[in-house]
Design an enzyme around this catalytic site. Structure first.
Site, PDB file in Angstrom:
ATOM      1  N   LYS A 267       0.846  -1.200   0.000  1.00 13.89           N
ATOM      2  CA  LYS A 267       0.000   0.000   0.000  1.00 13.89           C
ATOM      3  C   LYS A 267       0.877   1.244   0.000  1.00 13.89           C
ATOM      4  O   LYS A 267       1.714   1.433   0.881  1.00 13.89           O
ATOM      5  CB  LYS A 267      -0.902  -0.005   1.235  1.00 13.89           C
ATOM      6  CG  LYS A 267      -1.746   1.256   1.403  1.00 13.89           C
ATOM      7  CD  LYS A 267      -2.545   1.216   2.707  1.00 13.89           C
ATOM      8  CE  LYS A 267      -3.244   2.544   2.979  1.00 13.89           C
ATOM      9  NZ  LYS A 267      -3.961   2.537   4.272  1.00 13.89           N
ATOM     10  N   LYS A 279     -10.561  12.658   7.735  1.00 14.94           N
ATOM     11  CA  LYS A 279     -10.084  12.303   9.066  1.00 14.94           C
ATOM     12  C   LYS A 279     -10.100  13.520   9.982  1.00 14.94           C
ATOM     13  O   LYS A 279     -10.074  14.667   9.511  1.00 14.94           O
ATOM     14  CB  LYS A 279      -8.636  11.791   8.991  1.00 14.94           C
ATOM     15  CG  LYS A 279      -8.436  10.486   8.262  1.00 14.94           C
ATOM     16  CD  LYS A 279      -6.956  10.149   8.210  1.00 14.94           C
ATOM     17  CE  LYS A 279      -6.696   8.839   7.487  1.00 14.94           C
ATOM     18  NZ  LYS A 279      -7.179   7.664   8.250  1.00 14.94           N
ATOM     19  N   ASP A 349     -12.342   6.706   3.331  1.00 13.28           N
ATOM     20  CA  ASP A 349     -11.162   6.535   4.175  1.00 13.28           C
ATOM     21  C   ASP A 349     -10.751   5.066   4.279  1.00 13.28           C
ATOM     22  O   ASP A 349      -9.743   4.749   4.899  1.00 13.28           O
ATOM     23  CB  ASP A 349     -11.413   7.109   5.579  1.00 13.28           C
ATOM     24  CG  ASP A 349     -10.130   7.275   6.374  1.00 13.28           C
ATOM     25  OD1 ASP A 349      -9.055   7.383   5.746  1.00 13.28           O
ATOM     26  OD2 ASP A 349     -10.195   7.291   7.618  1.00 13.28           O
ATOM     27  N   ARG A 353      -7.435  -0.568   0.893  1.00 12.24           N
ATOM     28  CA  ARG A 353      -7.856  -1.855   0.345  1.00 12.24           C
ATOM     29  C   ARG A 353      -8.263  -1.747  -1.129  1.00 12.24           C
ATOM     30  O   ARG A 353      -8.214  -2.733  -1.862  1.00 12.24           O
ATOM     31  CB  ARG A 353      -9.003  -2.420   1.186  1.00 12.24           C
ATOM     32  CG  ARG A 353     -10.273  -1.600   1.181  1.00 12.24           C
ATOM     33  CD  ARG A 353     -11.164  -1.910   2.373  1.00 12.24           C
ATOM     34  NE  ARG A 353     -10.587  -1.414   3.622  1.00 12.24           N
ATOM     35  CZ  ARG A 353     -11.140  -1.593   4.823  1.00 12.24           C
ATOM     36  NH1 ARG A 353     -12.276  -2.264   4.936  1.00 12.24           N
ATOM     37  NH2 ARG A 353     -10.567  -1.123   5.900  1.00 12.24           N
TER      38      ARG A 353
END
Length: 508
Positions: A267, A279, A349, A353
């Protein structure tokens, strides 16, 4: 990106006056009845006097304790440093990791000194290796953007290990391996420590090419046009909110006599605001480290190439910047991933993935023996395992082997399950799968999502796969400890190298 200078590692036996140094390091442990001076090169008289003075000097032998004393002519050193190794037990010998941490701590705390001699007890070549690795990781600093060096100390440049193995022919490969591992870990740290103003998708790709120079590897970069043409919807979806376009970087090491084939997927979110699902501002600056997984897999492959191991290893760096803007993906959007599967984005957020899914599909299409992905994927990892222990999930054949490799490397990794009931929480009303599911056990739910993108091998069975969540241990917000400095730690590089060494040893 500026490369860090490497510490020079060497070894010596016998009279230390023939190899003078600025500082000599001797170990002290925490015995059941007080501090214990470990085996050392001092004369019996000097060692006895020093041992009797430990408690009076406030020396306990606790890990990371470093106490400086004036040097002694008999050891040819200006400074004598007593380094704590932690608790000692008659039932449990001093571990290699305790030696690794003590060496790293001593070298780290001796910054500003040029040459250090480490006289920690080494009864095996593996213990010499641990001391050398700790020293290589302890001799690190990150000062690229400091215009003034006031108050800063350069890392130790030369480390000499006092050991009876100094004349052993098998020692030189041990020191070379330790140096390569130190280089790989420290390069990972430097990438993680880079500010997002300077490390973004394009510059990260350039850094990968720069680090690969001189090694037998091939670097291929997908820009935004090629990503769109080939359908990498996850990487593009996450990156479209930023003015700095995403990249996919493939780093291939393919020696002619390879006996195994692995794929590593990392990642590489160079900065994560959370996107539209933004965030909280507090702590957001740490999100420059959200690309640690990509830095790990890059430097692992480069280390394997440097070691010349007979393994075909490919790193897939899935790189994007997750920003909120008028062009950013929205909650409820649907992305078509590489390979055709559709994903409903319920939370922007949960972006890591999405980029990783593209990379896992791409890796699967080359039919490796195993796929291992590394990511700072979930805050749930910190809740479950804390700041220093990574979670590993996936195929049983891999998770156990990775845990064994981590134990040998001295890194903290713990296997976690993938409960089948978590899959239903990822069901979507409009797409093949949603990008978030059950909140409880979020680390495992994220892994269940990634598992959906692991392809089948030539035998028709799912390719063995493991996911390592390094959200906590990849970035140190606390005080330095052992061989770890503040901020980037470079964790998991050593585990992955050890894993490859283990599978190659079994194939012989």
């Amino acid at each position: 990106m500026v490369k860090n200078s490497e510490v020079k590692l060497s070894a010596v036996a016998g009279d230390l006056r023939k190899s003078p140094s600025d500082a000599l390091v001797i170990g002290v442990g925490q015995g059941p009845d007080g501090p214990v001076l470990l085996d050392n090169p001092l004369t019996a008289k000097a060692a006895e006097a020093l041992a009797e003075s430990l408690s009076v000097l406030g020396i306990t032998g606790a890990a990371d304790q470093a106490h400086r004393l004036p040097g002694l002519p008999e050891v040819g050193a200006t400074v004598l440093l007593l380094a704590g190794v932690g608790k000692l037990s008659s039932k449990q010998p001093l571990s290699e990791e305790a030696l690794r941490r003590a060496a790293g701590s001593a070298v780290r705390q001796l910054a500003g000194v040029t040459t250090v001699t480490l006289a920690l007890p080494t009864t095996t070549l593996a213990e010499v290796a641990a001391v050398a690795e700790g020293a290589a990781m302890g001799a690190y600093s990150y000062t690229e953007f400091r215009t003034s060096k006031d108050g800063l100390k350069d890392p130790v440049k030369n480390v000499v290990i006092r050991t009876d193995f100094a004349t052993d022919k098998a020692l030189q490969p041990v020191l070379q391996r330790a140096s390569l591992l130190g280089t790989a870990v420290n390069a990972t740290r430097t990438l993680v420590n880079q500010p997002p103003s300077h490390l973004y998708p394009e510059s990260f790709a350039d850094a990968a090419k720069e680090l690969a120079k001189g090694l037998p590897v091939k670097v291929t970069v997908w820009d935004e046009k090629r990503l769109e043409k080939e359908g990498f919807g996850g990487i593009l979806g996450v990156g479209k909110g930023s003015t700095r376009q995403p990249r996919l970087v493939k780093v291939e090491y393919a020696p002619a006599k390879a006996t195994a084939k692995i794929a590593l997927v990392g990642k590489g979110i160079t900065f994560d605001t959370g996107g539209i699902s933004i965030k909280p501002a507090l702590g957001m600056g740490d999100m420059k480290s959200d690309m640690a997984g990509a830095a790990v897999v890059l430097n692992t492959v480069l280390a394997l190439a440097g070691l010349g191991l007979p393994v075909r290893a490919t790193a897939w760096l899935c790189i994007a910047e997750n920003m909120p803007s008028g062009a950013a993906q929205r909650p409820a959007d649907v992305l078509t991933m590489f390979g055709g599967k559709t994903v409903e984005v319920l939370n922007t957020d949960a972006e890591g993935r999405l980029v990783m899914a593209d990379g896992i599909v791409a890796a699967s299409q080359e039919f490796p023996d195993a796929i291992i992905d590394v990511a700072t994927l979930t805050g749930a990892q910190l809740i479950a395992l804390g700041d220093r222990t990574a979670g590993v999930m996936g195929s049983d054949s891999l998770t156990g082997a990775i845990k064994t490799a981590a134990d040998r490397a001295g890194e903290l990794v713990w296997p976690m399950p993938l409960p089948e009931e978590l899959r239903s929480s990822l069901d979507s009303q409009v797409a093949d799968i949603a990008n978030i599911g059950e909140r409880h056990g979020g680390m495992m739910t994220a892994a269940v999502f990634l598992r959906e993108f692991v392809g089948k091998g030539k035998d028709g069975e799912q390719i063995p796969w493991a996911h390592i969540d390094i959200a906590g241990p990849s970035f140190n917000n606390g005080s330095p400890y052992g061989y770890n400095h503040k901020q980037g730690t470079g964790c998991t590089v050593r585990t992955l190298v050890a894993y490859v060494e283990d599978i190659l040893a079994k194939s012989v």
